[in-house]
Write an enzyme that holds these catalytic residues in place. Structure first.
Site, mmCIF file in Angstrom:
data_model
loop_
_atom_site.group_PDB
_atom_site.id
_atom_site.type_symbol
_atom_site.label_atom_id
_atom_site.label_comp_id
_atom_site.label_asym_id
_atom_site.label_seq_id
_atom_site.Cartn_x
_atom_site.Cartn_y
_atom_site.Cartn_z
ATOM 1 N N ALA A 22 0.771 -1.298 -0.059
ATOM 2 C CA ALA A 22 -0.080 -0.533 0.239
ATOM 3 C C ALA A 22 1.318 1.021 -0.027
ATOM 4 O O ALA A 22 0.520 2.343 -0.065
ATOM 5 C CB ALA A 22 -1.013 0.169 0.994
ATOM 6 N N ARG A 55 5.348 -2.419 4.978
ATOM 7 C CA ARG A 55 6.187 -2.847 6.428
ATOM 8 C C ARG A 55 5.831 -1.732 7.145
ATOM 9 O O ARG A 55 6.020 -1.517 8.219
ATOM 10 C CB ARG A 55 7.459 -4.008 5.796
ATOM 11 C CG ARG A 55 8.129 -4.123 7.044
ATOM 12 C CD ARG A 55 9.587 -4.142 6.479
ATOM 13 N NE ARG A 55 10.345 -4.970 5.675
ATOM 14 C CZ ARG A 55 10.477 -6.652 6.261
ATOM 15 N NH1 ARG A 55 10.751 -6.186 7.604
ATOM 16 N NH2 ARG A 55 10.704 -6.999 5.437
ATOM 17 N N ASP A 98 3.985 -7.276 8.867
ATOM 18 C CA ASP A 98 5.838 -8.038 7.515
ATOM 19 C C ASP A 98 5.022 -9.312 6.985
ATOM 20 O O ASP A 98 4.742 -9.940 8.093
ATOM 21 C CB ASP A 98 5.955 -8.244 9.177
ATOM 22 C CG ASP A 98 7.736 -9.329 8.008
ATOM 23 O OD1 ASP A 98 7.783 -9.670 7.714
ATOM 24 O OD2 ASP A 98 8.973 -9.425 9.438
ATOM 25 N N LYS A 161 1.373 -8.416 -12.264
ATOM 26 C CA LYS A 161 2.111 -9.246 -13.970
ATOM 27 C C LYS A 161 3.679 -8.725 -13.417
ATOM 28 O O LYS A 161 3.558 -7.620 -12.540
ATOM 29 C CB LYS A 161 2.340 -8.576 -14.864
ATOM 30 C CG LYS A 161 2.157 -7.175 -15.355
ATOM 31 C CD LYS A 161 2.302 -6.614 -17.029
ATOM 32 C CE LYS A 161 4.136 -6.923 -16.978
ATOM 33 N NZ LYS A 161 4.539 -5.333 -16.809
ATOM 34 N N ASP A 190 -3.996 -7.988 -16.487
ATOM 35 C CA ASP A 190 -3.518 -7.419 -17.521
ATOM 36 C C ASP A 190 -3.960 -5.949 -17.792
ATOM 37 O O ASP A 190 -5.242 -5.989 -18.078
ATOM 38 C CB ASP A 190 -3.312 -8.165 -18.937
ATOM 39 C CG ASP A 190 -2.216 -7.995 -20.000
ATOM 40 O OD1 ASP A 190 -2.568 -6.413 -19.959
ATOM 41 O OD2 ASP A 190 -1.635 -8.265 -20.761
ATOM 42 N N HIS A 191 -3.252 -4.948 -17.421
ATOM 43 C CA HIS A 191 -4.246 -3.493 -17.360
ATOM 44 C C HIS A 191 -4.294 -3.183 -18.739
ATOM 45 O O HIS A 191 -5.141 -2.443 -18.879
ATOM 46 C CB HIS A 191 -2.966 -2.552 -16.530
ATOM 47 C CG HIS A 191 -2.609 -1.776 -17.610
ATOM 48 N ND1 HIS A 191 -1.388 -2.465 -17.764
ATOM 49 C CD2 HIS A 191 -2.795 -0.605 -17.556
ATOM 50 C CE1 HIS A 191 -0.065 -1.242 -18.961
ATOM 51 N NE2 HIS A 191 -1.145 -0.557 -18.347
ATOM 52 N N ASP A 248 7.992 -8.523 -20.254
ATOM 53 C CA ASP A 248 7.218 -7.400 -19.846
ATOM 54 C C ASP A 248 6.807 -6.759 -20.770
ATOM 55 O O ASP A 248 5.035 -5.985 -20.050
ATOM 56 C CB ASP A 248 8.490 -5.687 -20.045
ATOM 57 C CG ASP A 248 8.150 -4.150 -19.042
ATOM 58 O OD1 ASP A 248 7.677 -4.783 -17.893
ATOM 59 O OD2 ASP A 248 8.039 -3.575 -19.695
ATOM 60 N N HIS A 253 0.261 -7.895 -22.940
ATOM 61 C CA HIS A 253 -0.480 -6.829 -23.151
ATOM 62 C C HIS A 253 -0.761 -7.272 -24.532
ATOM 63 O O HIS A 253 -1.135 -6.981 -24.901
ATOM 64 C CB HIS A 253 0.430 -5.345 -23.158
ATOM 65 C CG HIS A 253 1.176 -5.443 -21.672
ATOM 66 N ND1 HIS A 253 0.040 -5.558 -20.180
ATOM 67 C CD2 HIS A 253 1.821 -4.920 -21.090
ATOM 68 C CE1 HIS A 253 0.724 -4.687 -19.737
ATOM 69 N NE2 HIS A 253 1.923 -4.605 -19.819
ATOM 70 N N LYS A 354 11.300 0.888 -25.906
ATOM 71 C CA LYS A 354 11.638 2.047 -24.913
ATOM 72 C C LYS A 354 11.741 3.609 -25.768
ATOM 73 O O LYS A 354 12.787 3.274 -26.713
ATOM 74 C CB LYS A 354 12.107 1.637 -23.366
ATOM 75 C CG LYS A 354 11.048 0.838 -23.100
ATOM 76 C CD LYS A 354 10.524 1.575 -21.435
ATOM 77 C CE LYS A 354 10.002 0.276 -20.821
ATOM 78 N NZ LYS A 354 8.311 0.224 -20.020
HETATM 79 C C1 BG6 Z 1 3.147 -2.393 -18.051
HETATM 80 C C2 BG6 Z 1 5.269 -1.743 -18.206
HETATM 81 O O1 BG6 Z 1 2.652 -3.086 -17.649
HETATM 82 O O2 BG6 Z 1 3.331 -1.177 -19.101
HETATM 83 C C3 BG6 Z 1 5.778 -1.247 -18.630
HETATM 84 O O3 BG6 Z 1 5.598 -3.221 -16.889
HETATM 85 C C4 BG6 Z 1 4.959 0.108 -19.128
HETATM 86 O O4 BG6 Z 1 7.518 -0.832 -19.037
HETATM 87 C C5 BG6 Z 1 3.529 0.044 -18.620
HETATM 88 O O5 BG6 Z 1 5.796 1.073 -19.019
HETATM 89 C C6 BG6 Z 1 3.370 0.716 -19.692
HETATM 90 O O6 BG6 Z 1 1.543 0.452 -19.746
HETATM 91 P P1 BG6 Z 1 0.559 1.959 -19.907
HETATM 92 O O7 BG6 Z 1 -0.431 1.928 -19.829
HETATM 93 O O8 BG6 Z 1 1.242 3.613 -19.617
HETATM 94 O O9 BG6 Z 1 0.835 2.113 -21.610
#
Ligand code: BG6
Length: 519
Positions: A22, A55, A98, A161, A190-191, A248, A253, A354
């Site tokens: 948190a 913690r 903890d 993830k 997985d956002h 990553d 994604h 990146k």
């Molecule tokens: C994450 C990765 O899952 O997604 C990051 O670990 C990346 O490295 C990020 O920057 C990108 O997400 P978004 O929503 O900003 O496109």
């Protein structure tokens, strides 16, 4: 089995949320603002509570202040100026814990039972682990042994993830979690699946008469998915160097977006039916058999020093936490094959990196050219039709077609239909984490990844990783601020294609992202 339509009748209230980690970045940037948006939009009633766990010692008051600041900084709704803030903040509690100590979990049970009574929650518990995956197993065991799962309501585990590092480590992790939770209690985030336009892919495909009949290898030439980022590795060098772009962004994604584009229509709009269809796509992915295939179909790159927005930026190897001889990729592009009846012969080109020139996520569907016999005699070059899902930063759908050039002079011009959802006044799209938190609390697992999806995605990725590990393929260098290695351009050029510009940002190319005007 849960029907999505039915789920819409229920809110996300009557949930006790446990946020492990948190005081971390994810909680601050995404989770607390998400809670507040849900509250402001009436999706959380007053029968919920949040226990922040980390913690670091913190009083409830200090914790609430952290939450307020994070909402102020990152929220769609700002907490300070409205009256609802105080009432909302009262639902937040903090306990220093903890995670290796069972006694701490026993103590947590006491607090949880108390809050359950106070807010009349009915025993529903959602454990959100915003923690390193190595800790998922031990936290799950301690939740069980500390008695936190003995409750009269439901219990769910939400995990972030990366889910493992490769298939064997993911299997081990899964096996630990499954000793405590059933598969239908595990919500793997997985956002990207929470993003508005990623969810819209399904709707555009299955709710429009003019796309679905063309959605196959007879009419589609290729599909391109770009997830470009301007950021470097920031303060995550240690994690990132161990992972790289393929693990990553690719394993999760990007493969998830392929499944959304390629899946068959599910027989019912139920979470398991949808996920079954996605699994079939992952099963159809061609696994590259040997390093030669990896060399041929996958390009990896690493950024060297360059310039972003006129300012010099360092090379990846000079970033904090990154070894000076690192061979980790910060970019990859691949030609992916979905070997099934619908997609045989249609390349899915994917790329991510990146330190590329723009932050954007787009999916381009390039349709096959018309037989040019009708207009050929007029020496007109037809541009292919494109359908573009703009996921980020603009949210929208773009369609590029050909039409007659207006006026007496004969000619064909590309025209565009450009629907920009995020430009519409009054549409303030919920953040991915709002939806996902809401869905997890309502028990809708559609946009979470099931174990078989994760395992199949690792299977695909592991083969590429092992070729890279043996150093049997090239690692290309690209200057920060450019579009990645030239080899990625060649990957498409060999097939007679090119990467379509994203957001009209490629230098020296026609900006087709705005409707084309005619002279
Ligand atoms: C994450 C990765 O899952 O997604 C990051 O670990 C990346 O490295 C990020 O920057 C990108 O997400 P978004 O929503 O900003 O496109």
């Amino acid at each position: 089995m849960t029907d999505i339509a039915e789920l819409n009748d229920y809110g996300a209230d009557r949930t006790l949320f446990f946020i492990f980690g948190a005081t971390g970045d994810l909680a601050r940037r995404k989770l607390f603002p998400a809670f507040y948006s849900l509250y402001r939009e009436g999706k959380l009633s007053d029968r919920f509570a949040v226990i922040g766990l980390a913690r670091r010692p913190r009083t409830n008051e200090q914790f609430r202040e952290d939450v307020r600041q994070s909402i102020q900084e990152f929220g769609r709704y700002k907490g300070e100026e409205d009256k609802q803030w105080e009432k909302f903040a009262d639902h937040f509690h903090y306990m220093s814990l903890d995670i290796n100590k069972l006694e701490a979990f026993q103590q947590l049970k006491g607090l949880a039972d108390k809050l359950d009574d106070t807010y009349d929650i009915g025993g529903n518990r959602l454990f959100y682990l915003a923690l390193a995956p190595e800790l998922f197993g031990s936290v799950s065991f301690n939740l069980r042994d500390g008695g936190l799962l003995e409750t009269k309501g439901w219990r769910r585990l939400v995990i972030e993830k990366p889910f493992g590092y490769d298939l064997p480590s993911a299997e081990k992790l899964n096996e630990q979690i499954r000793q405590v939770f059933n598969e239908d209690e595990v919500y793997r985030i997985d956002h990207y699946l929470g993003k508005e336009m990623v969810q819209n892919i399904e709707v555009v495909r299955f709710a429009n008469a003019f796309f679905e009949p063309l959605w196959n290898n007879k009419h589609i030439a290729n599909i391109q998915i770009t997830l470009s980022e301007t950021v470097g590795v920031e303060e995550r060098g240690g994690y990132y160097d161990h992972a790289g772009a393929l693990r990553d962004m690719g394993q999760n994604h990007m493969l998830q977006m392929i499944t959304m584009m390629a899946m068959e229509p599910p027989s019912r709009m139920e979470p398991e039916d949808i996920r079954d269809e996605k699994v079939k796509v992952l099963r159809s992915l061609r696994i590259f058999k040997d390093p030669e295939d990896v060399q041929k179909y996958v390009v990896r790159g690493q950024y060297s020093a360059g310039e972003m927005k006129g300012k010099p930026v360092p090379a990846y190897r000079s970033e904090e936490g990154v070894p000076s001889d690192s061979v980790t990729e910060t970019y990859f592009a691949a030609k992916v094959f979905v070997d099934n009846f619908r997609w045989a012969g249609v390349p899915f080109y994917i790329r991510t990196g990146k330190r590329l020139p723009v932050k954007t996520t787009e999916v381009v569907v390039e349709f096959k050219n018309m037989p040019e016999n009708v207009y050929f005699s007029r020496k007109t070059k037809l541009e292919p039709n494109l359908l573009v899902f703009r996921v980020n930063p603009t949210e929208g759908i773009y369609l590029k077609m050909n039409a007659k050039q207006p006026g007496s002079q004969w000619g064909i011009v590309p025209i565009a239909m450009d629907f920009c959802q995020s430009c519409e006044v009054g549409i303030n799209t919920p953040e991915a984490y709002e939806r996902l938190l809401y869905d997890a609390a309502r028990g809708d697992s559609t946009y979470f990844t099931r174990w078989d999806e994760v395992a199949l995605a690792w299977k695909f990725v592991d083969r590429i990783e092992s070729a890279w590990r043996e150093q049997s393929t090239d690692l290309h260098s690209y200057s920060a601020g450019t579009w990645g290695p030239e080899a990625a351009v060649q990957l498409l050029a060999k097939d007679g294609f090119k990467w379509w510009p994203v957001n009209g940002q490629h230098e020296g190319e026609v900006v087709w992202a705005t409707p084309v005007t005619t002279k």
